[in-house]
Design a protein around this motif. Sequence first.
Motif, short mmCIF file in Angstrom:
data_model
loop_
_atom_site.label_atom_id
_atom_site.label_comp_id
_atom_site.label_asym_id
_atom_site.label_seq_id
_atom_site.Cartn_x
_atom_site.Cartn_y
_atom_site.Cartn_z
N LEU A 107 0.84 -1.20 0.00
CA LEU A 107 0.00 0.00 0.00
C LEU A 107 0.87 1.25 0.00
CD1 LEU A 107 -2.74 -1.06 2.59
CD2 LEU A 107 -2.97 -0.94 0.09
N GLN A 108 0.38 2.31 -0.59
CA GLN A 108 1.16 3.52 -0.78
C GLN A 108 1.65 4.10 0.55
OE1 GLN A 108 1.79 4.41 -4.00
NE2 GLN A 108 3.32 5.80 -3.17
N ILE A 109 0.86 3.97 1.61
CA ILE A 109 1.25 4.55 2.90
C ILE A 109 2.47 3.86 3.50
CG2 ILE A 109 -1.08 5.36 3.45
CD1 ILE A 109 -1.44 2.91 5.20
N PHE A 110 2.74 2.63 3.08
CA PHE A 110 3.89 1.90 3.61
C PHE A 110 5.11 1.99 2.70
CE2 PHE A 110 0.32 -0.52 5.54
CZ PHE A 110 0.65 -0.29 6.88
N ARG A 111 4.91 2.50 1.49
CA ARG A 111 6.00 2.50 0.51
C ARG A 111 6.95 3.66 0.76
NH1 ARG A 111 3.46 0.92 -5.31
NH2 ARG A 111 5.66 1.14 -5.87
N LYS A 112 7.63 3.56 1.88
CA LYS A 112 8.62 4.57 2.27
C LYS A 112 9.88 3.85 2.73
CE LYS A 112 4.94 7.66 3.90
NZ LYS A 112 4.37 8.38 5.08
N GLY A 113 10.99 4.52 2.67
CA GLY A 113 12.24 3.94 3.14
C GLY A 113 12.59 2.67 2.39
N ILE A 114 12.82 1.59 3.16
CA ILE A 114 13.24 0.33 2.57
C ILE A 114 12.14 -0.29 1.72
CG2 ILE A 114 12.51 -1.07 4.54
CD1 ILE A 114 15.00 -2.81 4.02
N TRP A 115 10.86 -0.07 2.11
CA TRP A 115 9.76 -0.65 1.34
C TRP A 115 9.66 0.00 -0.04
CZ3 TRP A 115 9.27 -4.90 3.43
CH2 TRP A 115 9.14 -5.08 4.80
#
Length: 263
Positions: free
Chosen positions: A52-60
């Motif tokens: 999900l877009q909200i988790f696609r930060k940093g390493i994800w």
Amino acid sequence: MLLKNFSYFLIFILAVITISEMIGFQSIPIGPFNIGLLPLVFAIIITMVLGLQIFRKGIWKKVYSDRNISFAGKYLIFIMLPLMARYGADVAPQIREILQVGWVFIIQEIGNLGTVLIGLPIALLLGLRREAIGATLGIGREGELAYISEKYTLESKEGRGVLSIYIIGTLFGAIFFSVFAPIMLDLGLRVEALAMASGVGSGSMMSAASATLVARIPEMESTILAYASASQLLTSFLGTFTMVFLAAPLQRFMYKTFTRGDK
């Protein structure tokens, strides 16, 4: 940097597989039914949530990069090849029993027309036009994807239709089949019929359905896997001819009739 991002991707895959296998097969009672959830279902849920877009930060963000996503989709077919070899190994020991009811497997292929006869009118009523051609030709797996891409290209409206079904089937198909198969078993359908019905042309859907049946009736494991594998092989082979020579012409005729040639 690209190699490092791809390494994150491989580590993530191994972690998801490990976690899913540790969870294992889970049976959830809902009223009179027992719904079986396979490790495959948990793997899909985990990757969906983390994607999900909200988790696609940093390493994800590195794991779910456009390059990694493109790689996964492009080479999915190679991952399925060992599974196809397993189908053949499962069929061989039960070949005599399968040949005795062989005509049933062939008649089953007529069911491939159901997506056209039922799905096309519904899609048109929902407002789809040329997208409905790609979305209702079959269950939107590799065969339909290849046919539509060759005939219309994936950039066309027909291509967007088949791609939509392909993505939906990839995300939710295995979950649906792992839930639907045991429900039908509890309603009184024979396990042999359900095993045959699980071979719809999708490796993940077939595996999900047959594995839940095996979990419910482990003493019939060899029969379930043999029937499911035989059905899957025939669907992959005969289903292509059914699609090209029966489903596609029927679909074109119905589309022209219902839309009067509307583009």
